[in-house]
Each structure stands twice: as C-alpha cells, then as structure tokens.
Scaffold this active site. Structure first.
Site, PDB file in Angstrom:
ATOM      1  N   LYS A   1     -14.631   8.143  -3.606  1.00  0.00           N
ATOM      2  CA  LYS A   1     -15.872   8.445  -2.870  1.00  0.00           C
ATOM      3  C   LYS A   1     -16.405   9.811  -3.276  1.00  0.00           C
ATOM      4  CE  LYS A   1     -13.794   5.920   0.889  1.00  0.00           C
ATOM      5  NZ  LYS A   1     -12.899   6.045   2.057  1.00  0.00           N
TER       6      LYS A   1
ATOM      7  N   THR B   1      -8.537   6.572  -1.971  1.00  0.00           N
ATOM      8  CA  THR B   1      -9.894   6.031  -2.105  1.00  0.00           C
ATOM      9  C   THR B   1     -10.908   7.139  -1.837  1.00  0.00           C
ATOM     10  OG1 THR B   1      -9.644   5.213   0.158  1.00  0.00           O
ATOM     11  CG2 THR B   1      -9.403   3.607  -1.618  1.00  0.00           C
TER      12      THR B   1
ATOM     13  N   HIS C   1       0.800  -1.225   0.000  1.00  0.00           N
ATOM     14  CA  HIS C   1       0.000   0.000   0.000  1.00  0.00           C
ATOM     15  C   HIS C   1       0.829   1.269   0.000  1.00  0.00           C
ATOM     16  CE1 HIS C   1      -3.947  -1.924   0.866  1.00  0.00           C
ATOM     17  NE2 HIS C   1      -3.179  -2.822   1.477  1.00  0.00           N
TER      18      HIS C   1
ATOM     19  N   LYS D   1      -8.226  14.025   4.377  1.00  0.00           N
ATOM     20  CA  LYS D   1      -7.322  12.865   4.384  1.00  0.00           C
ATOM     21  C   LYS D   1      -6.288  13.120   5.474  1.00  0.00           C
ATOM     22  CE  LYS D   1      -6.374  13.948   0.022  1.00  0.00           C
ATOM     23  NZ  LYS D   1      -6.346  12.788  -0.827  1.00  0.00           N
ATOM     24  N   ARG D   2      -5.491  12.101   5.822  1.00  0.00           N
ATOM     25  CA  ARG D   2      -4.424  12.321   6.790  1.00  0.00           C
ATOM     26  C   ARG D   2      -3.561  13.495   6.354  1.00  0.00           C
ATOM     27  NH1 ARG D   2      -3.753   8.340  10.907  1.00  0.00           N
ATOM     28  NH2 ARG D   2      -1.880   9.520  11.423  1.00  0.00           N
TER      29      ARG D   2
ATOM     30  N   LYS E   1       0.947  14.601   0.649  1.00  0.00           N
ATOM     31  CA  LYS E   1      -0.421  14.868   0.181  1.00  0.00           C
ATOM     32  C   LYS E   1      -0.618  16.349  -0.138  1.00  0.00           C
ATOM     33  CE  LYS E   1      -2.261  10.978   2.911  1.00  0.00           C
ATOM     34  NZ  LYS E   1      -2.940  10.077   1.961  1.00  0.00           N
TER      35      LYS E   1
END
Ligand code: 26V
Length: 829
Positions: free
Chosen positions: A675, A671, A372, A563-564, A569
C-alpha cells in the site's frame, strides 16, 4: 417460477443521478428514520445516505445472486474469522460510481459527504494483515464477477480501540453496532442449529459395519446477517454485488424451555445470555496462542453454520452431494476454520452416509488452505481433552483421518517413526493437542503461502515433511491489495494525477499503471506528483496537530512504521535509529540534518507485555525529543493511537518512507509494504516477505534494502548469536542502549525500560543489534537522497508505476485458476 414472474419481483431500478439520490435521501430520512431536514442530526444524514446507497446495491445484489443461480456457476466460499472492512459508505459510492452524485445531492441539503462519512464506525472485525487481506479479496471477487462469498462472525465487539494514557496503551471496547448498522440485512430465515458437547452412539449396520453418531448436547442458533460487497465497474452501477455473510449467536428455544419447565426462570435467562457470548468479541492475536474454550467454540460455530448453509444451497439446486466440489470451493483463511475438514467429513459420513474414501475425496477436493505465518507461537493447537468434550464426534474423526494418513506414510516410508510423530495430527510431546495446521494440510488439495519467500520457507521448514509426502499440494500465491481502496479512494489527489496522464483503466487493472513509468522522466509531472504528496502531508500534519498537539513540518521526511506492535516487526530497531539521530543532532546542532518526522502506529495485543513496553518506550522517547529546544524541526517522533483502516487511509498517502524492517524470514508477506509503495513511499526494508518481490518489481535503485538475509539469520543463530558483542563493539549503539537503560527517557522511573535493554543484550531473538549498524547506514543514504527532491520524486513515482503485480486482482486470479477453478459471471449492465 417463470423468468417473467421473476422479472416482476425485481425492484424498479433506482436512479443513479443526483436528483434521484436527493429524493431517496429525503424519503429515507422521513420514512425510515422519522425525522426531516430541519431536525436531522449529522448521524441521521449518514443513515439516510447509507440507506439510499443500500437500496441501489440491493437491486444489483438480487440480480447478481439470480445470475449466479441461472448460470450453474461454481461458488467460492472464503471462510475467515476476520474481515477488516472498515467504513463502507465512500467505498460503496465509488464502486457504484455515484460518489460525485451523492456528494452533490447532500450538498443541496447543506450536508458535507466527507464529514458525515467520518461518523460511520470502522467495521474492525479483524486484527491486522490477515483480516484486511480477506476484505481486499472480497472486493476483488466482486469486481472480477467471481461468485465469491465471505463467511465470518458478526462480533458485537470488534478490535479494541486503543487509547494512550501516560504513554501507555489502554484498551477500550469497540461497540461498533451501538448506533445500529444500516448496511446489514438480517436473514432470520437463514438460521442453523450448532451443537456442542453431547456423546457418541455406535451401532452396527446390517452389513456388519460400525456407524457412529453424535447425540444430544447443547445447541445454539447461528443467525445470518448479510453485508453487500459491491464490485467496481468503470460504468456506473454496472458491477456485481456479492455477499459477506456474518453469523450471530442466538440461544435456541429448546434450551430456554427446558430450563423454564424445571422452574428456574432466571437460571434459564442466565444460560441464554451466556450462550450468546459466542459471537460477542473478536479475539486479539495474543503473545502466544490463547487456547481459550470460547475461541474454539467460535471457530466451530461459524464453520458449522457456513457448511450447513453451503450444503443446503447445493442440495437445493437438485445436485447430488458427490458433486459438491464441482460446484463449490472453500478456502480456509489460516487454520482458524480448519475444523471444517472434520465437520465436512462428519456431514458426509453421518448425515449422507457416504463411504470413508468417497467422503475424504470430496473433502480434499473442496478445501484449500492458506497459511499466514511461520511463527511457532502463532500455530494453533487444541487440547485433545477440550476437543473431546466439546466436539466428541470430530475428535473421533480426527483420529480416523490420522490413522489413515499414518498407515499411508508407514507404507511409503517404512521404519521412519520419527517422521510419523512429526506429521501426526496429534502432538504427543506434552499435554496431547490437535495440530490444526496438519489437519488443514491433509484436508486440502492446495496449500499456499502468501509470498514467494514465505512459500519456500513453508516447504523447507514448517511443512517440510508434508512437502516430501505430497509435493503437488504446495503453491505460492503472493498477496495483493485493492487499488480501489488504497489508491483511488484513500489518495484522490494521486489517483487524479494518474488518471489524467494514463486514463482510468488502472482502477480495474493495475497492470496498466506501468504506463506512468515514462512520466517519471517528465519534470512537470514530477512536480505535480510532489504537490500531491505535500498536500497529503499537510493533511496528516493537521491531524497530528489536532489530535496530538504536536506541530510537524510537512516538508520534513515522513518516515512511517504502521502495523501491529511485535518484536519480530522490530519497532525497536526503528526507535534505536530515532535515538541515534537525536544524539547526532545534539552533538552537532548546526550540522547537515535532513528533517524527519518518524511516525509509529499500531496496536499491541492486550496480554503482550513486551509489545506494550515498546509503545511506552516510543512515547517516552517522543516526549523527550519533541520537547528538546535544541532539536526543533529537525526531528519529531509521533505515536498515532488507534491504528486501523481509517487511520491507514490518512497516513499512507502522506508517507515518504515505508519501514518494513522485520527480521528476515519472519514476516509472511506484509501488505502495508504494498500500500505504501503504491502511494509513492520508498521502502527501507529487509529481504523478508513480499519485500523481496517489491525489490524485483521496482529495481535496486528504487528501494533501500539492508540487513541479514534469511540464511544469515539461521547461520548466526546456529553459530550462537551474542548480542552483547555488538553492544561492546559499536559505541553509537552502546550510547543509545545506555540512554534507554538510564533515566534519560524516564526521569521519574530510572529503570522503566531496563527490561527492554536486558532482553536485547541477553537474547535478542530477532537480531535487532545485529542489524543495527547496516540499518543506520542505510538510513543515512535515505536522508542524503531526500535532500535531492527531484531524484526522490523520480524514485517515488517509479514505485507507484511498478506496483501492478501487487493488485489483489492478480492474487484472486491466481486463487481462481490454481485452487478454485472459478470463473467470472458478470451481470449485464
Ligand atoms: C503472529 C504472531 C506471532 C507470534 C505471537 C502471536 C502471533 C499472533 C498472530 C500472528 C499472525 C497470524 C496470522 C497473520 O495475521 N498473518 C499475517 O497475514 C498477512 C496476510 O497474509 C501477512 O501479510 C502478514 O505478513 C502476516 O503476519
């Protein structure tokens, strides 16, 4: 036992109609909870509704298990240290098809289902994407009738609760079991002893071969707690119900007695308490791998208990140990359970006395491994010293696996000693460490990445050597999400719209949602779609006002990054854009500005200093912007605390724009991107992770792609990236960074954010400054389009219509056929 006798033991099916539910609720309230409708608290009602739902699941649960037994089915075991399942009541009711009936039953007692459902704590036994994926996979296996079991740890404390105090993250313990857990079924009869420490004994067999055994050591007991996993069926009450088995640590009795006999009663109790710490708390994904001994103990604890349980069942069916892979597939969710490779070898060698080659063949045929992440800091390794002390026999087996592999590589690639040191299970570059990813690759017949790009990069970079040696093992299985939770449940308005136009087959088969495509051309359908979105935005605005005391305009563009918090990111890139917008508004308050609300949500790992600084910056920037009278409704910035499954269910249906802006080549899949697009948000994103495949599905017209590609990133870094050049050559960017560096956003502490700015100017490992200009320009296109609400709604609807590929059912179907050879076994309705 004859099948008649079995039928007799089956509980009488409970009615799924409203009157039966009403009766059950009352009976649970009075008989199990010791209260009555006059005195029941909201939590009592929740518990009664939970128990009434659970009884109905239990019947199907027993039938499902029996059906799997009778059909000689192959079973799949999903080993994961994380399951982010969230709340279960509404999900169970919807999958059982009795949501309306339960709502009405409670209504008759004057109780609001949605209100009491909010009292259920989120089961947050996971960090983020990896744990939520595990939960979606369980939902899909049950829905598709695959005999699939989750195995994990029943942490006393899940993911910490995030509070924001003075703009900073504060972690609070998540005591999710405080009020008990009415879903779980404790199974004290399913307990296994797990050992640590001890020593090795070697003895020569009559045939001259040497045998090794692991003796003595400290033991701990793993006790099973089962959670029902109801599959969805279009026909009420007709789905399979699978099992999530979570292990809890209990001190073993011998342990206590030993110390007790030595007269140290208090010492014995202390030891008991300490040993039960194994299942105490979920480890947060930290800035770099933690390397804590208790974490390794957790990994072995749940792997050992799970393998004992799997093998006991297998042998209990009268099957030989050699047949294990015929009836069993075990999936390793990342390397966290990778010690299973050595544990299965130990069981096969030492307990079942199989020859090495036979044992190894069985092991490889049984396991599959999903990777992952490519992030080097996140790759697990354990000090050889620690592993030797805790698991001496496993360490020896790892050496043996390594030797056999190295001999083979040496034979096939003579003279390449560099290759051997690169693929070795032992990293010898510093303190000797076991590379868990290498162990997982060697011990599995399939290794998969989680999106096309990620799987290609695995073969080109992280596992390039292994790909050369064993190319047939490497495949891709792109992630997906369950439309049952993320559309049907989280966004009832949109779900109703979709079903009214194309029927409800999409709930079980998301491919059919493509029929919505043509409705995007229909103006009246678009206006219904816009109304649904607006209603969802109003609900989120109300939540923001209530919890953050910030008033946002539901007609503004809702721009979300949820998100985290991590540098890769690039929440920072988003913040730079927010400040850029702010400057434009201040420069020209009367100009054309598309009103925006930029929302962030996400947790920072407690020890990840830079991630915490980013949260502080977001809140400081929000404070200035939201209180600047010049800005008004044109721009708002909101940080929503404590992101998790429940908050995601509120934000996602209300989003217009989905920020998926990681540096190309860093986000394995994502993911949340799926969504959000499924709920009709347009993506602004880099060509990273599954964004690449989202682009393929929705088409270039319906997504905003910007920034460097993976290859550009590699080239720029290789050529010597100089972030300062971008600062010097872009006045707008310079102004933004100078503001952050001054006291503009921290009036009482001028240099509060200078570490962030210095990191960006001096290293900027994730190329924020290099992507800034293109990002800002792309955001301008977004703003312009949003003004044309019809065109926007058209694209948004096409996003919803074209997400069929990203159903977790497609993902699980690929695992079942390419890795597990598993088949569906649906119970009769
Ligand atoms: C990454 C990092 C980066 C360096 C700092 C520490 C750290 C810790 C953990 C991680 C990620 C670990 C594995 C993980 O959660 N991967 C996520 O898996 C999701 C499901 O496949 C996928 O959608 C996400 O892209 C991926 O990050």
């Amino acid at each position: 036992m004859s099948s008649n006798a079995r039928a007799d033991t089956a509980p009488t099916p409970r009615g799924l109609d409203e009157p039966s539910l009403k009766k059950s609720i009352l009976s649970r309230l009075t008989r199990d909870l010791g209260t009555d409708p006059e005195h029941a608290s909201p939590r009592d009602w929740l518990n009664a509704a939970t128990l009434a739902t659970r009884e109905r699941l239990l019947e199907r649960w027993l039938r499902t298990r029996r059906h799997y037994d009778e059909t000689q089915s192959k079973r799949v075991f999903y080993l994961s240290l994380e399951f982010l399942i969230g709340r279960l009541l509404i999900n169970s009711l919807m999958n059982l098809g009795i949501y309306e009936e339960m709502r009405e039953a409670l209504d008759e007692y004057g109780v609001d289902l949605l209100e009491i459902a909010e009292l259920e704590p989120d089961a947050a036994l996971g960090n983020g994407g990896l744990g939520r994926l595990a939960a979606c996979i369980l939902d899909s296996m049950a829905t598709q009738c695959i005999p699939g079991y989750g195995y994990g740890i029943r942490y006393d404390y899940g993911m910490f609760r995030q509070e924001i105090e003075n703009g900073e993250q504060v972690e609070k313990p998540d005591a999710w079991l405080r009020h008990g857990n009415h879903w779980e079924v404790p199974r004290p009869d399913h307990s296994y002893v797990v050992r640590f420490h001890g020593y090795l004994v070697s003895h020569t067999q009559p045939d001259g071969t040497l045998r090794h055994h692991w003796e003595d050591g400290d033991s701990i007991v793993a006790v099973a707690y089962d959670l029902p996993v109801p599959g969805y069926s279009a026909q009420p009450g007709a789905g399979n119900v699978n099992d999530l088995r979570l292990w809890s640590a209990r001190a073993s009795r011998e342990f206590e007695l030993g110390e007790f006999n030595e007269g140290d009663y208090i010492g014995a109790v202390e030891q008991k308490i300490l040993s039960e710490n194994i299942s105490r708390v979920l480890y947060p994904n930290d800035a770099s791998q933690i390397g804590r001994e208790l974490r390794l103990k957790q990994e072995y604890f749940f792997v050992s208990a799970s393998l004992q349980d799997i093998i006991a069942y297998h042998l209990g069916r009268g099957r030989s140990i050699e047949e294990l892979p015929t009836y069993t597939a075990i999936q390793l969710n990342d390397t966290h359970p990778a010690i299973a490779v050595a544990e299965l070898m130990r069981l096969l060698r030492d307990e079942h006395e199989l020859p090495w080659d036979v044992a190894w063949k069985i092991t490889v045929a049984t396991f599959g491994y999903t990777n992952h992440t490519l992030m080097p800091e996140a790759l697990e390794t354990w000090p050889v010293e620690m592993m030797t002390r805790l698991l001496p026999r496993h360490m020896q087996i790892i050496y043996d696996i390594n030797q056999a592999f190295i001999n083979d590589v040496h034979h096939r690639f003579p003279g390449d000693s560099e290759l051997i040191s690169r693929v070795s299970l032992i990293d010898e570059s510093g303190e000797r460490r076991v590379r868990m990813a290498h162990l997982a690759v060697l011990g599995s017949h399939r290794v998969n990445g989680v999106a096309e790009l990620h799987s290609r990069l695995l073969k080109d970079t992280l596992f390039a050597d292994f790909y050369r040696i064993m190319p047939e093992r490497f495949i891709n299985v792109t992630n997906g999400v369950t439309q049952r939770l993320w559309l049907n449940q989280a966004n009832p308005g949109l779900a109703r719209l979709v079903t009214e136009h194309i029927g409800n087959a999409w709930i079980g088969n998301l491919d059919t949602i493509k029929a919505l495509d043509s409705f995007a051309e229909d103006a009246s359908c678009r206006s219904e779609f816009r109304e649904v979105k607006l209603a969802n935005k109003r609900a989120l605005a109300a939540y923001i006002q209530k919890t953050q005391k910030i008033i946002v305009d539901p007609n503004a563009l809702f721009d979300v990054q949820i998100k985290r918090i991590h540098e890769y990111k690039r929440q920072l890139l988003n913040v730079l854009h927010v400040i850029t917008l702010y400057n434009r508004i201040r420069e020209n308050p009367d100009g054309e500005h598309t009103p925006r609300v930029v929302m962030f949500a996400g947790k920072a790992a407690p020890a990840y200093v830079m991630a915490k600084r980013i949260i502080r910056l977001i809140n400081d920037v929000a404070d200035v912007i939201n209180n600047d009278p010049v800005v008004g409704d044109r721009l708002k910035c909101v940080f929503l605390p404590n992101y998790g499954v429940s908050l995601a269910s509120l934000i996602i249906p209300a989003a217009d724009l989905s920020e998926q802006i990681s540096t190309a080549g860093t986000e394995a899949s994502g993911t949340g991107n799926m969504k959000l697009a499924l709920n009709g948000a347009l993506t602004i994103g880099t060509l990273d992770g599954a964004n690449v495949e989202i682009l393929e599905e929705v088409g270039t017209e319906n997504i905003y792609i910007f920034g460097l590609r993976t290859e550009d990133v590699a080239r720029l870094r290789a050529d010597g990236y100089r972030p300062r050049d971008y600062y010097e050559n872009n006045a707008q960017l310079r102004r933004v960074l100078d503001m952050i560096n001054s006291d503009f956003f921290a009036p009482n502490e001028p240099h509060r954010h200078s570490d962030i700015v210095n990191t960006l100017l001096d290293s900027d490992h994730y190329l924020v400054l290099a992507d800034y200009a293109d990002y800002v320009e792309t955001q301008q296109h977004v703003s312009r389009l949003y003004k044309d609400q019809e065109a926007w709604a058209h694209k948004a609807m096409l996003n919803t219509a074209r997400m069929g590929k990203f159903s977790i059912d497609r993902t699980v179907g690929e695992y079942a056929s390419e890795i597990w050879s598993a088949e569906p076994y649906c119970i009769a309705p």
